[in-house]
Structure formats: structure tokens, C-alpha cells
Design an enzyme around this catalytic site. Structure first.
Site, PDB file in Angstrom:
ATOM      1  N   THR A  56       0.843  -1.191   0.000  1.00 50.85           N
ATOM      2  CA  THR A  56       0.000   0.000   0.000  1.00 50.85           C
ATOM      3  C   THR A  56       0.879   1.241   0.000  1.00 50.85           C
ATOM      4  O   THR A  56       1.863   1.315   0.738  1.00 50.85           O
ATOM      5  CB  THR A  56      -0.934   0.026   1.219  1.00 50.85           C
ATOM      6  N   PHE A 114       1.127   5.245   0.760  1.00 53.03           N
ATOM      7  CA  PHE A 114       0.530   6.293   1.572  1.00 53.03           C
ATOM      8  C   PHE A 114       1.131   7.641   1.194  1.00 53.03           C
ATOM      9  O   PHE A 114       2.292   7.716   0.784  1.00 53.03           O
ATOM     10  CB  PHE A 114       0.808   6.057   3.065  1.00 53.03           C
TER      11      PHE A 114
END
Length: 280
Positions: A172, A174
């Protein structure tokens, strides 16, 4: 300075893990929604916000691209977090005693092979950390949670199976948001620039707008579109490029972009995370 970093979710969420890994000396502030995390920074309750924008398996995080331009905040950094999924259970429980596992639906889908191999029933929870907290509070030995090791540490659960995700490269990305922009060239891995724009209503406007990046050798790592104002004709584009706006090649490309667009807004200039090219 508040010395706090806001994130959406409960303690033990993967966003919390991103905060701890990237800013270990800052206090993590859990928030109910993305909007709450943004407001915490805007109102001075936190200095930074850690917001997920995309996942290598599931793509763009819903709604986040609408929030960023209107947030009043600026991107000052990025972080890549490898999503390792673990099976968490009450202390002393063995794997063969587990009958069901609770987690967010996305994590349940990412561990399908492991769960089927062990005959574990999937139970949908609101989120990963909340599922871990539920398992700890419910006290049912046959129920486990799929979450981070950090969640197990926080809620007193044992890790009875580590890294059980079907795809080992699940990552992921960010973005780190702050009240004030930082345009200083910094970091050892180059700079990134993120902006949004709308093209003028002329034939092949997007093609022409993108031409400046190609001819000037500027690498565009992301280009996405989304509707604004509920209109099918009002489309806004979100882009990430490698480089700083003061770099001659980037400056020329942005000048050409400006000619074919009705507006361009730079959301942030920030150092590239060294893990950016290490997510395969």
C-alpha cells in the site's frame, strides 16, 4: 508542534503501521474517517496525516482523490508499506482449533488459499484492527482475526500463522499530508511532484497536454481521471511525476501543460520513498 500524526482507522491498522514505520517518534492519532484525519491536521490537533492512496492488488483507495485537492493540506512525503497478513488468536490457541477468521473483506480475499486449506470460515468485519479487537474482547477460542502483527501486539493476541497472504508483494502506498507545503529539494532518491488539472475543451487536449512530458523526458508514474461536480463532462486528472518543478525539464513540461489546461494545482513536492522501486 503537536508531534502527532493522524490516520484513519483503529490502533493496529495498517495505516497505524505506516505511521510507526515512517515516523517512529510521533504519536499516532486514530481517526474515524479520512475527513477526520484531514481535519485533525488542519485544526492543529496533529502535525501530519498518513493517508492511503493505492494498493498494488486492489488499486486506488475510494474517494481519496476527491479529498486531496479540497483538503487544504499539502503532500510532503510518501511511504510504501508491505501488507503482511497474519492469523491472530487468543493466547495459547493452536491453528487446528481455529474455525473462523474475521477481517475486512479485502484481507479475507487475499488469504483465500490459506483459509480454504485449513477449513477456516471467513467472517466479514468492519476493518482489520477492529476485527482483532473483537476477537480479543469476545474470548471465543475458535475465532481468529486477520490483521497486522502490530494489532496482535496491541490487543494481546498471538500470531499463530505469519504472512499468509496469497500475493507476497501486496503493498500500500501512503501520502503524508501537512498544513504547509515544502518545496525544498531533499532526500537521496529524487523528488516527486503530484498535481491535478483539467484540460481545455479543445480536440486532443489531453494528448497535447501530455506531450510536453514525453518530449522533455519527464517520467509520469501515474495518471488517473475522475469526475467532478457530478458531471460526465467535467473530468479532473491526477498525476504523479518524477522530478522537482524547478528542474528545467519539469518546468518546460509544466509550462506546456498549462497551455492546454484550464487549471493546474500542485498538491505537493516531496522526496521519493526508497521503497518505491522495491515493491515487486
Amino acid at each position: 508542534m503537536t508531534d502527532r500524526i493522524a490516520f484513519q482507522g483503529e490502533l493496529g491498522a495498517y495505516s497505524h503501521q505506516a505511521c510507526r514505520e515512517t515516523y517512529p517518534k510521533m504519536e499516532a492519532l486514530p481517526c474515524r474517517t479520512f475527513e477526520d484525519a484531514i481535519s485533525a491536521v488542519r485544526e492543529g490537533q496533529a502535525e501530519l496525516a498518513m493517508l492511503p492512496v493505492e494498493n498494488s492488488t486492489f488499486g486506488r483507495v475510494a474517494d481519496i482523490h476527491h479529498l486531496l485537492p479540497e483538503s487544504g493540506l499539502h503532500i510532503v512525503g510518501e511511504a510504501f508499506v508491505r501488507v503482511h497478513i497474519n492469523l491472530l488468536a487468543l493466547p495459547g490457541i493452536r491453528l487446528d482449533e481455529i474455525e473462523s477468521a474475521m477481517s475486512h473483506t479485502m484481507l479475507l480475499g487475499q488469504c483465500r488459499a490459506f483459509l480454504e486449506r485449513h477449513g477456516i470460515h471467513r467472517v466479514t468485519g468492519a476493518d482489520t484492527a477492529g476485527s482483532a479487537r473483537h476477537v480479543a474482547e469476545a474470548g471465543q477460542p475458535e475465532m481468529a482475526a486477520l490483521a497486522s502483527e502490530l494489532a496482535g501486539e496491541i490487543y494481546g493476541l498471538d500470531v499463530i500463522a505469519r504472512h499468509i497472504e496469497d500475493q507476497g508483494n501486496n503493498t500500500t502506498r501512503f501520502l503524508v499530508m501537512a498544513r504547509e507545503p515544502d518545496f525544498a529539494a531533499r532526500g537521496e532518491n529524487g523528488m516527486m511532484t503530484t498535481f491535478v488539472f483539467q484540460v481545455r475543451n479543445i480536440p486532443a487536449a489531453l494528448y497535447k497536454a501530455m506531450g510536453g512530458f514525453a518530449t522533455n523526458g519527464v517520467n509520469m508514474t501515474k495518471l488517473e481521471s475522475y469526475m467532478v461536480g457530478g458531471s460526465f463532462t467535467a473530468t479532473q486528472f491526477y498525476a504523479d511525476i518524477e522530478g522537482h518543478p524547478d528542474d528545467p525539464a519539469v518546468a518546460r513540461a509544466l509550462d506546456e501543460l498549462d497551455y492546454f489546461t484550464s487549471n493546474v494545482t500542485i498538491l505537493g513536492v516531496y522526496p521519493a520513498d526508497p521503497r518505491r522501486h522495491d515493491t515487486d
